[in-house]
Design an enzyme around this catalytic site. Structure first.
Site, PDB file in Angstrom:
ATOM      1  N   HIS A 192       7.408  -7.531  -1.794  1.00  0.00           N
ATOM      2  CA  HIS A 192       7.428  -6.833  -0.188  1.00  0.00           C
ATOM      3  C   HIS A 192       8.054  -7.344   0.945  1.00  0.00           C
ATOM      4  O   HIS A 192       7.979  -7.063   1.746  1.00  0.00           O
ATOM      5  CB  HIS A 192       5.855  -7.171   0.075  1.00  0.00           C
ATOM      6  CG  HIS A 192       4.617  -6.371  -0.821  1.00  0.00           C
ATOM      7  ND1 HIS A 192       4.651  -5.029  -1.325  1.00  0.00           N
ATOM      8  CD2 HIS A 192       3.366  -6.955  -1.277  1.00  0.00           C
ATOM      9  CE1 HIS A 192       3.704  -4.813  -1.792  1.00  0.00           C
ATOM     10  NE2 HIS A 192       2.887  -5.579  -2.084  1.00  0.00           N
ATOM     11  N   LYS A 212       0.818  -1.277   0.177  1.00  0.00           N
ATOM     12  CA  LYS A 212       0.071   0.024  -0.073  1.00  0.00           C
ATOM     13  C   LYS A 212       0.829   1.284   0.098  1.00  0.00           C
ATOM     14  O   LYS A 212       0.416   2.192   0.481  1.00  0.00           O
ATOM     15  CB  LYS A 212      -0.909  -0.047   1.116  1.00  0.00           C
ATOM     16  CG  LYS A 212      -1.804  -1.111   1.151  1.00  0.00           C
ATOM     17  CD  LYS A 212      -2.862  -1.053  -0.006  1.00  0.00           C
ATOM     18  CE  LYS A 212      -2.986  -2.487  -0.686  1.00  0.00           C
ATOM     19  NZ  LYS A 212      -3.801  -2.443  -1.904  1.00  0.00           N
ATOM     20  N   SER A 242      -5.064   2.606   3.901  1.00  0.00           N
ATOM     21  CA  SER A 242      -5.205   1.869   2.668  1.00  0.00           C
ATOM     22  C   SER A 242      -5.254   0.593   2.777  1.00  0.00           C
ATOM     23  O   SER A 242      -6.019  -0.205   2.247  1.00  0.00           O
ATOM     24  CB  SER A 242      -4.126   2.478   1.655  1.00  0.00           C
ATOM     25  OG  SER A 242      -4.148   1.829   0.672  1.00  0.00           O
TER      26      SER A 242
END
Ligand code: PPS
Length: 296
Positions: A101, A45, A131
């Site tokens: 990530h 995000k 988010s």
């Protein structure tokens, strides 16, 4: 591979089992990077998809064919997700664009000595958590988020999927110093998209003509990306992402946290932030500057 309710725990961090297996996570740690690789790194995000689009467009000189015909997870696959090995093997896209990530303490060793270009994308963590919260409500491969206060506590305690935001940003921006790394923030992209694309193109040594730059800016604006089904995740079936519960391209703004945080939560956030970030000199943009146009 469904495994929507499955959690994969790896080195103490939980990952959605729908996308990750022990083998796929191991594959990432042992990956042999090529010097020509471009690696987009982010905590979820933070502007991952936006950077994937920017890099794709820079590589094609602003020509949108690839970005409008091939989904982002195919042209810039997440290294740690189960399909990455086969996808990277099959892909003829050059340079390779890879996404992750993973935190630096897990992936850093695989990058040691590599000249691969790493673009680390960060975002102010209050907007990240908001988010992420909304995304948990639509993504059926993530655990159901309870209330926002509960979710915020879990973010600050670093017990959400993908691990600690604090470790992630500190790891990549401090220990990542030996890497060929460019740090770009969501807020820079938001406040100066053209200038940011120029910085990325220069880092990638892929200079753009004025017209190519203009095309990149046009195709990675919030409104263009929101309408591009290769990047807005509407290709993902409803069982996996419930599109009636929200959109991936949600608001795209700086400072949306103001619509969720109470004053008390804001104070608590800053007390945790101050203690966990005391050894980190990074500055954050928390609010949209006065007079800045909204993307939506
Ligand atoms: S993910 O799931 O980790 O890949 O998500 P990620 O792409 O990192 O972050 C999604 C948020 O980025 C916003 N976004 C943009 N904002 C402005 N302009 C553009 N072009 C853009 N592209 C993506 C997206 O809307 C998500 O933020 P929120 O605040 O939820 O709107």
């Amino acid at each position: 591979m469904a495994r929507l309710d499955h959690t994969e725990t790896f080195h103490g961090i939980s990952f959605p089992g729908h996308l990750h297996t022990q083998d796929s996570l191991q594959f990432a740690l042992k990956f042999r990077f090529q010097d020509t690789d471009i690696l987009v790194v982010s905590y979820p995000k933070s502007g991952t998809t936006w950077m994937q689009e920017i890099v794709t467009l820079i590589s094609s000189g602003g020509e949108p064919l690839l970005s409008q015909t091939v989904p982002n997870w195919t042209r810039a696959p997440w290294l740690e997700q189960y399909y990455a090995a086969a996808m990277l093997e099959a892909s003829s896209i050059r340079p390779r664009v890879i996404t992750t990530h993973l935190p630096h303490h897990l992936l850093g060793p695989a990058l040691q000595g590599s000249k691969a270009r790493v673009i680390y994308v960060s975002r102010n963590p209050k907007d990240v958590v908001v988010s992420f919260y909304h995304f948990h409500n639509m993504a059926n491969f993530l655990p159901k988020a309870d209330s926002f206060p509960e979710f915020l506590n879990r973010f600050l305690e670093s017990t959400l999927h993908f691990g600690s935001w604090f470790d992630h940003i500190k790891g990549w921006t401090c220990q990542g110093a030996a890497l060929n790394l460019l740090h770009i923030t969501y807020e820079q992209m938001s406040m100066d998209l053209r200038g940011t694309i120029e910085r990325v193109s220069s880092f990638l040594q892929r200079p753009l003509l004025e017209e190519e730059l203009t095309n990149c800016v046009k195709h990675c604006s919030f409104s263009s990306m929101k309408d591009n089904k290769m990047i807005n995740y509407t290709l993902v079936p409803n069982e996996i992402m419930d599109h009636s519960k929200g959109t991936f391209m949600r608001k795209g703004q700086i400072g949306d946290w103001r619509n969720m945080f109470t004053e008390e939560q804001n104070q608590y956030f800053h007390s945790v932030f101050a203690s966990k970030m005391q050894d980190c000199p990074l500055q954050f943009v928390w609010e949209k500057p006065e007079g800045e146009e909204s993307h939506t």
